[in-house]
Enzyme design. Sequence first.
Site, PDB file in Angstrom:
ATOM      1  N   ARG A   1       0.837  -1.208   0.000  1.00 39.04           N
ATOM      2  CA  ARG A   1       0.000   0.000   0.000  1.00 39.04           C
ATOM      3  C   ARG A   1       0.864   1.247   0.000  1.00 39.04           C
ATOM      4  NH1 ARG A   1      -3.905  -3.463  -0.965  1.00 39.04           N
ATOM      5  NH2 ARG A   1      -4.251  -4.902   0.742  1.00 39.04           N
TER       6      ARG A   1
ATOM      7  N   LYS B   1      12.544  -7.839   5.611  1.00 37.39           N
ATOM      8  CA  LYS B   1      12.738  -6.985   6.793  1.00 37.39           C
ATOM      9  C   LYS B   1      13.863  -7.444   7.724  1.00 37.39           C
ATOM     10  CE  LYS B   1       8.116  -5.019   7.393  1.00 37.39           C
ATOM     11  NZ  LYS B   1       7.086  -4.782   8.409  1.00 37.39           N
TER      12      LYS B   1
ATOM     13  N   GLU C   1      18.215   1.778  17.802  1.00 39.11           N
ATOM     14  CA  GLU C   1      18.094   0.811  18.897  1.00 39.11           C
ATOM     15  C   GLU C   1      16.810   0.006  18.756  1.00 39.11           C
ATOM     16  OE1 GLU C   1      17.481   2.164  22.867  1.00 39.11           O
ATOM     17  OE2 GLU C   1      17.688   0.082  23.546  1.00 39.11           O
TER      18      GLU C   1
ATOM     19  N   ASP D   1       7.333   0.241  12.771  1.00 40.12           N
ATOM     20  CA  ASP D   1       6.051  -0.474  12.916  1.00 40.12           C
ATOM     21  C   ASP D   1       5.449  -0.278  14.312  1.00 40.12           C
ATOM     22  OD1 ASP D   1       5.910  -1.473  10.327  1.00 40.12           O
ATOM     23  OD2 ASP D   1       7.019  -3.290  10.823  1.00 40.12           O
TER      24      ASP D   1
ATOM     25  N   GLY E   1      -0.193 -13.528  19.546  1.00 35.81           N
ATOM     26  CA  GLY E   1       0.665 -13.695  18.378  1.00 35.81           C
ATOM     27  C   GLY E   1       2.117 -13.413  18.703  1.00 35.81           C
TER      28      GLY E   1
ATOM     29  N   GLY F   1       4.707 -13.173  15.882  1.00 35.37           N
ATOM     30  CA  GLY F   1       5.434 -12.958  14.623  1.00 35.37           C
ATOM     31  C   GLY F   1       6.154 -11.619  14.646  1.00 35.37           C
TER      32      GLY F   1
ATOM     33  N   ARG G   1       7.665 -19.601  20.182  1.00 33.80           N
ATOM     34  CA  ARG G   1       7.933 -18.306  19.523  1.00 33.80           C
ATOM     35  C   ARG G   1       7.707 -17.143  20.495  1.00 33.80           C
ATOM     36  NH1 ARG G   1       5.210 -17.292  13.895  1.00 33.80           N
ATOM     37  NH2 ARG G   1       7.040 -15.997  13.512  1.00 33.80           N
TER      38      ARG G   1
HETATM   39  P1  ATR Z   1       3.773 -11.343  11.020  1.00 32.89           P
HETATM   40  O1  ATR Z   1       5.248 -11.261  10.808  1.00 32.89           O
HETATM   41  O2  ATR Z   1       2.951 -10.575  10.031  1.00 32.89           O
HETATM   42  O3  ATR Z   1       3.388 -11.013  12.417  1.00 32.89           O
HETATM   43  P2  ATR Z   1       3.886 -14.266  11.101  1.00 32.89           P
HETATM   44  O4  ATR Z   1       5.306 -14.268  11.528  1.00 32.89           O
HETATM   45  O5  ATR Z   1       3.505 -15.158   9.972  1.00 32.89           O
HETATM   46  O6  ATR Z   1       3.357 -12.837  10.658  1.00 32.89           O
HETATM   47  O7  ATR Z   1       2.969 -14.561  12.380  1.00 32.89           O
HETATM   48  C1  ATR Z   1       1.631 -14.825  12.266  1.00 32.89           C
HETATM   49  C2  ATR Z   1       1.027 -14.989  13.655  1.00 32.89           C
HETATM   50  O8  ATR Z   1      -0.315 -15.478  13.481  1.00 32.89           O
HETATM   51  C3  ATR Z   1       1.757 -16.002  14.517  1.00 32.89           C
HETATM   52  O9  ATR Z   1       1.651 -15.619  15.865  1.00 32.89           O
HETATM   53  C4  ATR Z   1       0.960 -17.264  14.251  1.00 32.89           C
HETATM   54  O10 ATR Z   1       1.053 -18.269  15.252  1.00 32.89           O
HETATM   55  P3  ATR Z   1       2.237 -19.396  15.154  1.00 32.89           P
HETATM   56  O11 ATR Z   1       3.475 -18.713  15.622  1.00 32.89           O
HETATM   57  O12 ATR Z   1       1.776 -20.454  16.078  1.00 32.89           O
HETATM   58  O13 ATR Z   1       2.284 -19.822  13.723  1.00 32.89           O
HETATM   59  C5  ATR Z   1      -0.448 -16.704  14.216  1.00 32.89           C
HETATM   60  N1  ATR Z   1      -1.391 -17.624  13.559  1.00 32.89           N
HETATM   61  C6  ATR Z   1      -1.538 -17.814  12.238  1.00 32.89           C
HETATM   62  N2  ATR Z   1      -2.505 -18.754  12.019  1.00 32.89           N
HETATM   63  C7  ATR Z   1      -2.972 -19.128  13.241  1.00 32.89           C
HETATM   64  C8  ATR Z   1      -3.976 -20.044  13.701  1.00 32.89           C
HETATM   65  N3  ATR Z   1      -4.717 -20.757  12.831  1.00 32.89           N
HETATM   66  N4  ATR Z   1      -4.205 -20.146  15.033  1.00 32.89           N
HETATM   67  C9  ATR Z   1      -3.473 -19.428  15.923  1.00 32.89           C
HETATM   68  N5  ATR Z   1      -2.496 -18.545  15.551  1.00 32.89           N
HETATM   69  C10 ATR Z   1      -2.257 -18.400  14.238  1.00 32.89           C
END
Ligand code: ATR
Length: 298
Positions: A31, A81, A93, A118, A144, A146, A173
């Site tokens: 975007r 990234k 930092e 971000d 989450g 990620g 994670r």
């Molecule tokens: P980003 O970098 O955009 O944050 P990512 O690294 O792909 O994306 O992370 C996606 C997040 O969505 C992760 O926390 C992932 O959980 P996992 O670490 O267990 O994969 C979460 N996620 C994606 N699908 C999921 C699902 N069906 N149920 C629970 N968590 C999910």
Amino acid sequence: MSLTLPQPPRETLTGKSLIAGVFGWPVTHSRSPRLHGYWLKHYGIDGAYIPFSTHPAQFETALRALPALGFRGANVTLPHKEKALACIDQATERARRIGAVNTVMVQEDGTLLGDNTDGFGFLEHLQASAANWRAGDGPAVVLGAGGASRAIVVALLDAGVPEIRLVNRTTRRAEEIAEALNTAADRRITVHDWDHRAAILDGGALLVNTTQLGLAGQPALEIDLAQLPVSAVVDDIVYVPMETSLLAAARKRGNAVVDGLGMLLHQARPGFAAWFKVEPDVTPALRDFVLADIPGAK
Ligand code: ATR
């Protein structure tokens, strides 16, 4: 008698144009060209913002070419990234703590400075949308683990949140984020089982969804909000659709809600200011302009 040179139409580049862009693979979903393009036009700036479709194998070469090309800098999006952090000369930092770079500035001496905006974008939008929220209000629950989660956790720590309850389907994670960001003196990040996500809402002042759950085409986020105080703010970084089922459920029970689009808009501000020398504003008109190009966001 003064001689007035005819001015070119604003859409025309000149030899003095300030140039930036975004590296992605694919970059077609980005975007950012539309967002920066809006600001360039709005502020009448002699500049351009270009999408670079850059294969991962070429990324370092392409990024390192910015100074030679006279570019002001660039954004970096998926999947580059983390790699960008290793390719730049100097990192802020917050970029180091987040472990990723989304904004690169070419400095006067031709070296590359990498930042990550971000978390800044997340926090600015949260503060703009939920004016009553204060970092010191109470624990934040973050779903989450990620890249987006890590940026948001760093921003919340820096803002002074007293505790961050981090929960992820893959617990390991979340533990990695806690291990990387907790220190001996500061252990505000606690990690919890995904199955306990409803119980840890108890006493929370902020709930943030950083997972892809609720995104169009993905499964819904299933979470019982009963334990969450009605005074808590609920923020979902998913913006397709804009009102996710999490936000709809939170709104219905009286929580203040924050949507995901503003994080995208606000994260762009520091880069634009550095490259084009104007502090840009996030306005309803900008939001509508970006939204118009996001199918399913409304
Ligand atoms: P980003 O970098 O955009 O944050 P990512 O690294 O792909 O994306 O992370 C996606 C997040 O969505 C992760 O926390 C992932 O959980 P996992 O670490 O267990 O994969 C979460 N996620 C994606 N699908 C999921 C699902 N069906 N149920 C629970 N968590 C999910």
